[in-house]
Design an enzyme around this catalytic site. Structure first.
Site, PDB file in Angstrom:
ATOM      1  N   GLU A 172       0.920  -1.024   0.209  1.00  0.00           N
ATOM      2  CA  GLU A 172       0.008  -0.148  -0.079  1.00  0.00           C
ATOM      3  C   GLU A 172       1.098   1.229  -0.054  1.00  0.00           C
ATOM      4  O   GLU A 172       0.594   2.165  -0.262  1.00  0.00           O
ATOM      5  CB  GLU A 172      -0.605   0.465   1.470  1.00  0.00           C
ATOM      6  CG  GLU A 172      -2.160  -0.274   1.299  1.00  0.00           C
ATOM      7  CD  GLU A 172      -2.990   0.542   1.159  1.00  0.00           C
ATOM      8  OE1 GLU A 172      -3.150   0.873  -0.121  1.00  0.00           O
ATOM      9  OE2 GLU A 172      -3.294   0.863   1.819  1.00  0.00           O
ATOM     10  N   THR A 181      -5.245  11.013  -2.391  1.00  0.00           N
ATOM     11  CA  THR A 181      -4.178  10.313  -0.459  1.00  0.00           C
ATOM     12  C   THR A 181      -3.231  10.764  -0.046  1.00  0.00           C
ATOM     13  O   THR A 181      -3.535  11.646   0.949  1.00  0.00           O
ATOM     14  CB  THR A 181      -4.152   8.668  -1.194  1.00  0.00           C
ATOM     15  OG1 THR A 181      -5.412   7.993  -2.197  1.00  0.00           O
ATOM     16  CG2 THR A 181      -3.577   8.029   0.377  1.00  0.00           C
TER      17      THR A 181
END
Lengths: 309, 309
Positions: free
Chosen positions: A128, A183
């Site tokens: 991630e 993000t």
């Protein structure tokens, strides 16, 4: 040639007060990740395919997570990873996490590694990191474990599976907007320092949320899905949120929060929730702002599931 | 002349990560508060007796809490309040809270006011403000409700009674030291701003503590009784604490934390806990620092109880 295919579900992190800690897997969307071992010796080589198109394995979370795992465990050979992307990207639905989760769980099975789910979550989190810039474990843990997860710590990785006693329904309100570099941007908006009053109130809210998730208490869930630190600081990314949330609560959703870094919104629902009214009232409100929104009803999902072909 | 006597128990606030939110009532000590109505009309007059000695009603939490309540509810007449002090003061055992709690609960019964426990907690908190300088509700809520309480909010006052499923024992380690103006001093040491990393970890710890308190999970309780904001910032008030806590955990206490603003330490215990070893090892350690310590084993207490004479 050995081959495993994994189904890995979408997820919503935070759920209001549970920043970087709580997440819920839902069966709204899933990625299909196929891992093939083409050679079982020789230097590590990974070929990565995203919806059939070959891509840089350093830039995809599925291959990056597997690479980190292979380096750490000294796995050799030639592999290919192919992701059929089902979870839409950039909407706060754990898309990059789902790919990373599916890849490491598939590798664990394919290579018979016998790793714990905590350990797999660790590797998926490293994967991630390739996409978000700062590794966080909430989405990958939800995809791997299924249900509702509570990240107790990331170093060492310890995840608690919350036995969500309530058979609540889930609805996602998904605004079709893309925010470039969202993000990272969303992370940069979280304040570095927080006033003690807000520390106390956030700890209270998250404790209520966790109690509500385990015992199904509607009012604890509703209160606990509020947040006054992270959502507040990111509000400029989803200015429609307060008004949409108000409508959802008026129409008796159990609770509503931003899903992960947004812009999607997750609702917990039960029989008392007037789903049709929520759609009827939210749709035009978003339209006024020039935003199309999807409404996806779904359920809490199980963890990564696999089949061998 | 109408008269009610109330028994109000000692309590430990915070329990590690639950600053200003969690507290546990224990039957180690109690105050006996007697409220008499001498006249039921005329201007409000309160005579306050502390262990038989008349004192300023503005400076005792029992009379101050009753006064705030009487002003708010327009209660008239002449009253006397007499407190037989059982809970030692200045040791973080909820002494001022116990007196305030007993007084308002007794008044509710004597005057047949029918107030909720939340409302009584509100008035008792105002009484507490007289002694600590900043009103907080955790200790008074524990004394009023009994068991383990979770203060959801103070304005409006909402307290959640946690059904502590575990029949855990409690031990208090009480260093016989007095720190002048301790409560105010301890409050002033709490940082105003907290780093986001610590916000996340405190929310996690408190959530684990609350889960542990409700489902009895030993490891959640043990972890959740840690704190890295408030206890850390106040460490100079009780420098012996880290070493004592280490011993308690080595001897298998479920968990240990500073009780309220200290200097007392509260342990949760079960059959696996070696109580005798804790005493044997902690006593000399405190002696080296020139401190005498009492060890009091007790149980979780019920709320304020009353009898009419």
């Amino acid at each position: 040639m050995k081959k495993i295919t994994a189904i890995s579900y979408s997820s919503s992190a935070n759920l209001g007060s549970g920043f970087d800690t709580l997440a819920l897997a839902h069966d709204a969307f899933h990625d299909k990740i196929t891992l093939r071992m083409q050679e079982n010796s020789g230097p590590l080589e990974i070929n990565m395919f995203h919806d059939g198109i070959q891509t840089d394995p350093l830039k995809n979370t599925a291959s990056y997570a597997f690479m980190k795992m292979a380096e750490d465990l000294d796995i050799k050979g030639k592999f290919s990873i192919s992701v059929e992307k089902g979870v839409p990207e950039g909407l706060g639905l754990g898309s990059s996490g789902a790919s990373a989760a599916g890849s490491v769980v598939a590798a664990n099975r394919l290579l018979d590694l016998g790793l714990s789910l905590d350990k797999l979550t660790h590797y998926a989190m490293l994967g991630e990191g390739a996409s978000s810039g700062s590794p966080h474990a909430d989405n990958v843990a939800a995809s791997i474990f299924g249900g509702v997860v509570f990240v107790k710590s990331t170093n060492p990785m310890k995840v608690l599976s919350l036995n969500s006693s309530s058979a609540n329904g889930v609805m996602l309100i998904i605004p079709k907007i893309k925010i470039h570099g969202k993000t990272k941007l969303a992370r940069s908006m979280v304040p570095e320092m927080v006033h003690m009053d807000n520390v106390i109130s956030n700890s209270r809210l998250m404790s209520m949320l966790v109690l509500g998730l385990t015992d199904g208490d509607r009012s604890l869930l509703r209160e606990g899905m509020n947040d006054n630190i992270v959502e507040t600081s990111r509000l400029s990314l989803f200015p429609f949120y307060p008004e949409v949330k108000d409508i959802c609560l008026q129409e008796n959703a159990i609770g509503a929060s931003i899903s992960g870094a947004g812009p999607s919104i997750i609702l917990l629902m039960d029989r008392e929730t007037n789903v049709e009214n929520i759609k009827l009232r939210v749709k035009p409100l978003m339209k006024e702002r020039g935003i199309d929104a999807d409404f996806v009803q779904c359920s809490i999902a199980r963890g990564v599931t696999m089949y061998e072909e």
